[in-house]
Design an enzyme around this catalytic site. Structure first.
Site, PDB file in Angstrom:
ATOM      1  N   GLY A 208      11.972 -25.071  -5.324  1.00 37.97           N
ATOM      2  CA  GLY A 208      11.337 -24.173  -4.359  1.00 37.97           C
ATOM      3  C   GLY A 208      11.052 -22.778  -4.877  1.00 37.97           C
ATOM      4  O   GLY A 208      10.943 -21.840  -4.084  1.00 37.97           O
TER       5      GLY A 208
ATOM      6  N   HIS B 219      -0.536 -26.928 -10.114  1.00 39.51           N
ATOM      7  CA  HIS B 219      -0.199 -27.884 -11.169  1.00 39.51           C
ATOM      8  C   HIS B 219       0.117 -27.103 -12.448  1.00 39.51           C
ATOM      9  O   HIS B 219      -0.610 -26.169 -12.798  1.00 39.51           O
ATOM     10  CB  HIS B 219      -1.369 -28.847 -11.396  1.00 39.51           C
ATOM     11  CG  HIS B 219      -1.048 -29.893 -12.411  1.00 39.51           C
ATOM     12  ND1 HIS B 219      -0.240 -30.974 -12.136  1.00 39.51           N
ATOM     13  CD2 HIS B 219      -1.390 -29.998 -13.715  1.00 39.51           C
ATOM     14  CE1 HIS B 219      -0.093 -31.702 -13.222  1.00 39.51           C
ATOM     15  NE2 HIS B 219      -0.791 -31.136 -14.194  1.00 39.51           N
TER      16      HIS B 219
ATOM     17  N   GLY C 115      -7.893 -37.921  -5.497  1.00 41.44           N
ATOM     18  CA  GLY C 115      -7.425 -38.243  -6.852  1.00 41.44           C
ATOM     19  C   GLY C 115      -6.103 -37.560  -7.173  1.00 41.44           C
ATOM     20  O   GLY C 115      -5.511 -36.881  -6.331  1.00 41.44           O
TER      21      GLY C 115
ATOM     22  N   ASN D 280      -2.844 -27.283  -4.017  1.00 43.60           N
ATOM     23  CA  ASN D 280      -1.712 -27.673  -4.861  1.00 43.60           C
ATOM     24  C   ASN D 280      -1.660 -26.742  -6.067  1.00 43.60           C
ATOM     25  O   ASN D 280      -2.675 -26.181  -6.468  1.00 43.60           O
ATOM     26  CB  ASN D 280      -1.914 -29.122  -5.341  1.00 43.60           C
ATOM     27  CG  ASN D 280      -0.780 -29.609  -6.228  1.00 43.60           C
ATOM     28  OD1 ASN D 280       0.397 -29.390  -5.922  1.00 43.60           O
ATOM     29  ND2 ASN D 280      -1.119 -30.262  -7.325  1.00 43.60           N
TER      30      ASN D 280
ATOM     31  N   ILE E  16       1.914 -38.496  -3.563  1.00 40.28           N
ATOM     32  CA  ILE E  16       0.469 -38.415  -3.398  1.00 40.28           C
ATOM     33  C   ILE E  16       0.142 -38.445  -1.917  1.00 40.28           C
ATOM     34  O   ILE E  16       0.673 -39.275  -1.169  1.00 40.28           O
ATOM     35  CB  ILE E  16      -0.202 -39.599  -4.125  1.00 40.28           C
ATOM     36  CG1 ILE E  16       0.109 -39.528  -5.611  1.00 40.28           C
ATOM     37  CG2 ILE E  16      -1.699 -39.619  -3.891  1.00 40.28           C
ATOM     38  CD1 ILE E  16      -0.027 -40.855  -6.322  1.00 40.28           C
ATOM     39  N   LEU E  17      -0.715 -37.524  -1.486  1.00 34.99           N
ATOM     40  CA  LEU E  17      -1.175 -37.509  -0.086  1.00 34.99           C
ATOM     41  C   LEU E  17      -2.601 -38.035  -0.069  1.00 34.99           C
ATOM     42  O   LEU E  17      -3.437 -37.581  -0.843  1.00 34.99           O
ATOM     43  CB  LEU E  17      -1.138 -36.080   0.465  1.00 34.99           C
ATOM     44  CG  LEU E  17       0.266 -35.482   0.586  1.00 34.99           C
ATOM     45  CD1 LEU E  17       0.169 -33.990   0.854  1.00 34.99           C
ATOM     46  CD2 LEU E  17       1.053 -36.173   1.684  1.00 34.99           C
TER      47      LEU E  17
ATOM     48  N   GLU F 238       3.022 -19.154 -12.335  1.00 38.61           N
ATOM     49  CA  GLU F 238       2.751 -19.760 -11.017  1.00 38.61           C
ATOM     50  C   GLU F 238       3.121 -18.805  -9.883  1.00 38.61           C
ATOM     51  O   GLU F 238       2.427 -18.722  -8.878  1.00 38.61           O
ATOM     52  CB  GLU F 238       3.564 -21.055 -10.852  1.00 38.61           C
ATOM     53  CG  GLU F 238       3.087 -22.200 -11.719  1.00 38.61           C
ATOM     54  CD  GLU F 238       3.887 -23.482 -11.502  1.00 38.61           C
ATOM     55  OE1 GLU F 238       3.401 -24.534 -11.913  1.00 38.61           O
ATOM     56  OE2 GLU F 238       4.996 -23.437 -10.930  1.00 38.61           O
TER      57      GLU F 238
ATOM     58  N   ARG G   4       7.763 -45.145  -3.515  1.00 39.29           N
ATOM     59  CA  ARG G   4       8.306 -44.164  -4.453  1.00 39.29           C
ATOM     60  C   ARG G   4       7.338 -43.006  -4.704  1.00 39.29           C
ATOM     61  O   ARG G   4       7.752 -41.872  -4.903  1.00 39.29           O
ATOM     62  CB  ARG G   4       8.611 -44.878  -5.781  1.00 39.29           C
ATOM     63  CG  ARG G   4       9.640 -44.205  -6.664  1.00 39.29           C
ATOM     64  CD  ARG G   4       9.994 -45.086  -7.851  1.00 39.29           C
ATOM     65  NE  ARG G   4       8.808 -45.602  -8.530  1.00 39.29           N
ATOM     66  CZ  ARG G   4       8.124 -44.938  -9.448  1.00 39.29           C
ATOM     67  NH1 ARG G   4       8.502 -43.743  -9.840  1.00 39.29           N
ATOM     68  NH2 ARG G   4       7.054 -45.490 -10.012  1.00 39.29           N
TER      69      ARG G   4
ATOM     70  N   ASP H 256      -4.566 -34.686  -9.060  1.00 41.45           N
ATOM     71  CA  ASP H 256      -4.831 -33.396  -9.708  1.00 41.45           C
ATOM     72  C   ASP H 256      -6.311 -33.243 -10.074  1.00 41.45           C
ATOM     73  O   ASP H 256      -6.642 -32.692 -11.128  1.00 41.45           O
ATOM     74  CB  ASP H 256      -3.935 -33.219 -10.965  1.00 41.45           C
ATOM     75  CG  ASP H 256      -2.455 -33.340 -10.632  1.00 41.45           C
ATOM     76  OD1 ASP H 256      -2.048 -32.887  -9.548  1.00 41.45           O
ATOM     77  OD2 ASP H 256      -1.710 -33.909 -11.450  1.00 41.45           O
TER      78      ASP H 256
HETATM   79  C1  GAR Z   1       6.068 -26.414 -10.337  1.00 43.96           C
HETATM   80  O1  GAR Z   1       6.127 -26.039 -11.680  1.00 43.96           O
HETATM   81  C2  GAR Z   1       4.776 -27.120 -10.032  1.00 43.96           C
HETATM   82  O2  GAR Z   1       3.712 -26.679 -10.797  1.00 43.96           O
HETATM   83  C3  GAR Z   1       5.128 -28.538 -10.342  1.00 43.96           C
HETATM   84  O3  GAR Z   1       6.434 -28.696  -9.849  1.00 43.96           O
HETATM   85  C4  GAR Z   1       7.129 -27.467 -10.002  1.00 43.96           C
HETATM   86  C5  GAR Z   1       7.857 -27.160  -8.707  1.00 43.96           C
HETATM   87  O4  GAR Z   1       8.703 -26.086  -8.871  1.00 43.96           O
HETATM   88  N1  GAR Z   1       4.230 -29.453  -9.710  1.00 43.96           N
HETATM   89  C6  GAR Z   1       3.799 -30.569 -10.281  1.00 43.96           C
HETATM   90  O5  GAR Z   1       4.154 -30.939 -11.378  1.00 43.96           O
HETATM   91  C7  GAR Z   1       2.821 -31.366  -9.431  1.00 43.96           C
HETATM   92  N2  GAR Z   1       2.134 -32.341 -10.222  1.00 43.96           N
HETATM   93  P1  GAR Z   1       9.314 -25.308  -7.630  1.00 43.96           P
HETATM   94  O6  GAR Z   1       9.981 -26.351  -6.733  1.00 43.96           O
HETATM   95  O7  GAR Z   1      10.329 -24.386  -8.265  1.00 43.96           O
HETATM   96  O8  GAR Z   1       8.205 -24.568  -6.929  1.00 43.96           O
END
Ligand code: GAR
Length: 210
Positions: free
Chosen positions: A17, A116, A150, A114, A99-100, A181, A68, A152
């Protein structure tokens, strides 16, 4: 004059999170025109739920059902209902590892985004930072995009580059991408709140350069 709206956000995550925290803290500090209306997770003991509860944000575990990689129909309906009851304007996926599809996306058209951990279209799917390291690229980064059917693949809203260092391990690279991020996602939400984003084909126009 600004016609920025204050967006009610529904944040979905399966992990620790850190993105949710960055967004919630930016919202609480008035740095982005948004508020976190609801946090949902498919993992009962996910850090994202604990971190949300600590901030006094409404947070709920949705049992994902028998699959899953996706939510089953009942779980998907429960998610939609909870987000609608919370009057969410924008659904923000923050490390949500399922996946939604169909029904969910139709309930929130062009309103699911999202983040990524790579520069899409490179390295979609799981552990994108490890894919980047294994491939040997010199730059990777993170991407905020609309969610479509799709994996990503939706129109790209914003990207941030991150250099790959000779000394990087998968963990150190992922940590630096996550730092990026935490700035990129709040900035993208601000762009969306400004109502300036339009999508034509694959391209999302952000109004930058107006
Ligand atoms: C993040 O780095 C995000 O980019 C990745 O999961 C992590 C969640 O971190 N998402 C994916 O890989 C989706 N394909 P967080 O729970 O600390 O925000």
């Amino acid at each position: 004059m600004s016609n920025t709206t204050r967006l009610r956000l529904g944040i979905l995550g399966s992990g620790k999170g850190s993105n949710m925290t960055a967004i919630a803290d930016a919202a609480a500090a008035g740095q982005i025109p948004a508020e976190v209306a609801l946090v949902l997770s498919d993992v009962a003991d996910a850090g994202i739920l604990a971190r949300a509860a600590k901030r006094g944000l409404p947070a709920q575990f949705i049992p994902p059902g028998k699959f899953r990689t996706k939510l089953d129909e009942e779980a998907e309906r429960a998610c939609i209902a909870a987000l609608q009851a919370a009057r969410v304007d924008l659904v923000v996926l923050a490390g949500f590892m399922r996946i939604l599809k169909g029904e969910f996306l139709r309930a929130f058209p062009q309103r699911v985004i999202n983040i990524h951990p790579s520069l899409l279209p490179s390295f979609p799917g799981l552990e994108a930072w490890r894919q980047a390291l294994d491939y040997g690229v010199k730059f990777t980064g993170c991407t905020v995009h609309f969610v479509d059917q799709g994996i990503d693949t939706g129109a790209i809203i914003a990207q941030q580059t991150v250099p790959v260092l000779d000394t990087d391990t998968p963990e150190s690279l992922h940590e630096r991408i996550q730092q990026a991020e935490r700035t990129l996602y709040p900035a993208a939400i601000t762009l969306l709140a400004g109502g300036k984003i339009s999508v034509r084909g694959r391209r999302a126009f952000t109004g930058a350069g107006d």
